[in-house]
Enzyme design. Structure first.
Site, PDB file in Angstrom:
ATOM      1  N   PRO A 111      58.048   3.159   6.156  1.00 44.54           N
ATOM      2  CA  PRO A 111      57.466   4.200   7.009  1.00 44.54           C
ATOM      3  C   PRO A 111      58.523   5.091   7.668  1.00 44.54           C
ATOM      4  O   PRO A 111      59.691   4.693   7.753  1.00 44.54           O
ATOM      5  CB  PRO A 111      56.719   3.398   8.090  1.00 44.54           C
ATOM      6  CG  PRO A 111      56.738   1.987   7.655  1.00 44.54           C
ATOM      7  CD  PRO A 111      57.800   1.807   6.646  1.00 44.54           C
ATOM      8  N   PRO A 112      58.115   6.275   8.126  1.00 46.73           N
ATOM      9  CA  PRO A 112      59.060   7.196   8.753  1.00 46.73           C
ATOM     10  C   PRO A 112      59.698   6.602  10.007  1.00 46.73           C
ATOM     11  O   PRO A 112      59.068   5.810  10.709  1.00 46.73           O
ATOM     12  CB  PRO A 112      58.204   8.410   9.154  1.00 46.73           C
ATOM     13  CG  PRO A 112      56.920   8.253   8.464  1.00 46.73           C
ATOM     14  CD  PRO A 112      56.745   6.818   8.102  1.00 46.73           C
ATOM     15  N   GLY A 113      60.941   6.981  10.231  1.00 46.24           N
ATOM     16  CA  GLY A 113      61.623   6.613  11.473  1.00 46.24           C
ATOM     17  C   GLY A 113      62.039   5.162  11.579  1.00 46.24           C
ATOM     18  O   GLY A 113      62.281   4.665  12.675  1.00 46.24           O
ATOM     19  N   THR A 114      62.159   4.461  10.443  1.00 51.05           N
ATOM     20  CA  THR A 114      62.524   3.045  10.527  1.00 51.05           C
ATOM     21  C   THR A 114      64.023   2.812  10.331  1.00 51.05           C
ATOM     22  O   THR A 114      64.476   1.672  10.316  1.00 51.05           O
ATOM     23  CB  THR A 114      61.731   2.215   9.501  1.00 51.05           C
ATOM     24  OG1 THR A 114      61.667   2.954   8.283  1.00 51.05           O
ATOM     25  CG2 THR A 114      60.336   1.917   9.983  1.00 51.05           C
ATOM     26  N   GLU A 337      35.876   4.079  29.217  1.00 51.42           N
ATOM     27  CA  GLU A 337      37.122   3.299  29.133  1.00 51.42           C
ATOM     28  C   GLU A 337      36.916   1.889  29.670  1.00 51.42           C
ATOM     29  O   GLU A 337      37.455   0.925  29.125  1.00 51.42           O
ATOM     30  CB  GLU A 337      38.262   3.994  29.889  1.00 51.42           C
ATOM     31  CG  GLU A 337      38.654   5.369  29.343  1.00 51.42           C
ATOM     32  CD  GLU A 337      38.935   5.388  27.847  1.00 51.42           C
ATOM     33  OE1 GLU A 337      39.381   4.365  27.310  1.00 51.42           O
ATOM     34  OE2 GLU A 337      38.683   6.433  27.216  1.00 51.42           O
ATOM     35  N   HIS A 340      35.499  -0.297  27.001  1.00 56.13           N
ATOM     36  CA  HIS A 340      36.521  -0.839  26.085  1.00 56.13           C
ATOM     37  C   HIS A 340      37.260  -1.999  26.761  1.00 56.13           C
ATOM     38  O   HIS A 340      37.489  -3.048  26.155  1.00 56.13           O
ATOM     39  CB  HIS A 340      37.586   0.225  25.783  1.00 56.13           C
ATOM     40  CG  HIS A 340      37.125   1.327  24.868  1.00 56.13           C
ATOM     41  ND1 HIS A 340      36.550   1.092  23.651  1.00 56.13           N
ATOM     42  CD2 HIS A 340      37.203   2.686  24.994  1.00 56.13           C
ATOM     43  CE1 HIS A 340      36.288   2.257  23.060  1.00 56.13           C
ATOM     44  NE2 HIS A 340      36.655   3.248  23.857  1.00 56.13           N
TER      45      HIS A 340
END
Ligand code: ATP
Length: 497
Positions: A111-114, A337, A340
């Protein structure tokens, strides 16, 4: 001599054009084509050369190679695999004795940014090579052959620059390799094909006994898109997965980026690592940076845990917005909220870290959950609970207002995605099925059954906790946030009542 020709042409052409105009010939079409031709010539010439010299420099700059593996947090397995592969380049004598074929290409997928770019830089440092970086998208051009030319020049540049620097090897890093190395579809994109073919040719031309030795490291987020010719032995045949960091990795990355920052001594980094489940290295770096910005805003000389928690919310959901909401909207969002949050505490006690009523990014309010530990396998019960948490907001709106609002769109998307996971993992009444063969009607039927059933259960559970809603609503409206500990004591107090 060339100079004279140029001057003669410059003098002769206008005279000829004036003469032709005087004798009544229309010179406009000739002028137009000459102008167009010149423009086209210079554009193609300029783009065709990789070393399109601007202020006398090549575009393939040799990048700084002082970056080491020690500066990369987590990724222990990827680092170990990479070092093993790089030893082929470093321990030449042993390799030759055993007749091992040289390694030409390493593919970093994840994945990006790893930290794929960081790994490539550290690889250059480890092998004492020069480091050149390019991105797949830089090779994409309208003009057929330009991308291929750039690849050729990139390799040429790597060789000359390594020689000039007195190095025996060069690491070429190509990010977003899928842009040029995507599966070929037989002639649709001739330009991409030529670029890829050129890359393959260059890779085939790498020989072990030739100095400087070239190693190509490519990175992609979409390995499944790559052409098989690129992945076959002798090309990118070392594949290293660079995954999102686990808790230990996150802690390591956070500590690396905290190194140059003044941290308050009471900051519990372990807790921050826990709260940043599924964050990439780049996101963790951003958390540390944003926390420092919050500290500066508050004129605090040190970064405190509260700054880090605010930074996590910012990286996850975006900056706080000034969106004006009506009193009715605020109340509805608060109840949503709380729905949840009450559901989350019921199915997974101790999991709520904060309930907030401040608009952030696209959301008007949010609940921050705190994963108890990193988890990679999920049971049916866990996924059902997850759906019930997602449906909690809509269920609360139905209980208090008799109808839902558009605020549940994202929650439903999340719930449907979990149903998809359930079906694909064979965890529904359908048993083990090939999900790709299912008709849209069948999908609608199974998600309808699962979601209706869980929505019913959620409503019953929340209905029984109406007094918890009533007790926490006023606090949330007034304070805008309730932290996990206070929220749990409110539940304890009012559930028992
Ligand atoms: P992309 O796929 O988007 O190109 P990438 O995997 O190449 O991303 P990098 O460019 O290496 O990611 O990382 C971006 C930034 O994130 C780095 O400059 C660094 O600050 C931080 N970072 C990412 N991973 C790590 C890590 N493992 N340790 C320390 N910092 C990291």
């Amino acid at each position: 001599m060339r100079k004279y020709w140029l001057e003669l042409t410059i003098g002769f052409v206008p005279v000829l054009l004036i003469f032709l105009t005087v004798i009544g010939i229309n010179v406009m079409p000739v002028l137009f084509f000459a102008l167009f031709g010149t423009l086209l010539f210079f554009t193609v010439k300029g783009k065709g050369k990789l070393t399109a010299f601007s202020n006398g420099k090549s575009r393939n700059e040799v990048k700084d190679t002082s970056f080491t593996f020690g500066q990369i947090g987590g990724q222990e397995r990827a680092k170990q695999e990479l070092v093993e592969a790089l030893d082929f380049l470093v321990k030449r004598d042993q390799i030759e004795k055993l007749g091992i074929r040289p390694l030409k290409g390493i593919l970093l997928a994840g994945p990006p940014g790893t930290g794929k770019t960081l790994l490539a830089k550290a690889a250059a440092q480890y092998t004492d090579s020069i480091y050149l970086a390019a991105s797949g998208s830089e090779f994409v051009e309208m003009y057929v052959g330009v991308g291929a030319g750039r690849i050729r020049d990139l390799f040429k540049d790597a060789r000359t620059k390594a020689k000039k620097a007195g190095k025996e090897s060069a690491v070429i890093f190509i990010d977003e390799i899928e842009v040029i190395g995507g599966k070929r579809d037989g002639g649709q994109h001739r330009e991409y094909d030529q670029t890829l073919n050129q890359l393959l040719t260059e890779m085939d031309g790498i020989h072990s006994n030739e100095l400087p030795r070239i190693l190509i490291i490519a990175a992609t987020n979409r390995k499944e898109m790559l052409d098989s010719a690129l992945l076959r032995p002798g090309r990118f045949d070392r594949h290293i997965g660079v995954e999102l960091p686990d808790k230990k990795g996150r802690l390591h990355i956070l500590n690396i980026h905290a190194d140059n920052k003044p941290m308050d001594e009471n900051v519990n980094m372990d807790r921050i690592a826990e709260q940043t489940y599924s964050f990439s290295g780049a996101q963790l770096e951003s958390v540390m940076n944003e926390a420092a910005i919050y500290a500066m805003r508050e004129s605090s000389p040190v970064i405190m845990e509260s700054h880090l928690l605010m930074a996590i919310d910012k990286v996850l959901l975006g900056e706080k917005t000034d969106r004006e909401t009506t009193k009715e909207e605020r109340e509805r969002v608060a109840l949503h909220e709380l729905g949840h949050a009450i559901m989350a505490e019921h199915v997974r006690p101790g999991s709520v870290s904060q309930v907030a009523l401040s608009p952030r990014g696209g959301a008007l309010g949010y609940v921050r959950h705190q994963p108890q530990q990193d988890q990679y396998l999920y049971t049916t019960a866990f996924l059902h609970n997850q759906i019930m948490i997602a449906l909690g907001g809509a269920a609360a709106e139905e209980i208090f207002y008799g109808e839902r609002s558009t605020g549940s769109r994202g929650d439903f998307e999340q719930a449907v995605n979990i149903v998809k996971t359930l079906v694909e993992s064979g965890l529904t009444s359908l048993g083990i099925v090939d999900a790709t063969m299912m008709t849209p009607e069948k999908w609608a039927e199974i998600s309808g059954t699962i979601l209706d059933d869980l929505m019913g259960k959620t409503k019953v559970l929340l209905e029984a906790r109406k007094n918890v809603f009533e007790a926490s609503l006023q606090t949330l409206l007034k304070e805008e946030t309730i932290d996990g500990v206070s929220f749990r004591s409110m539940i304890k107090l009012h559930e028992a009542a």
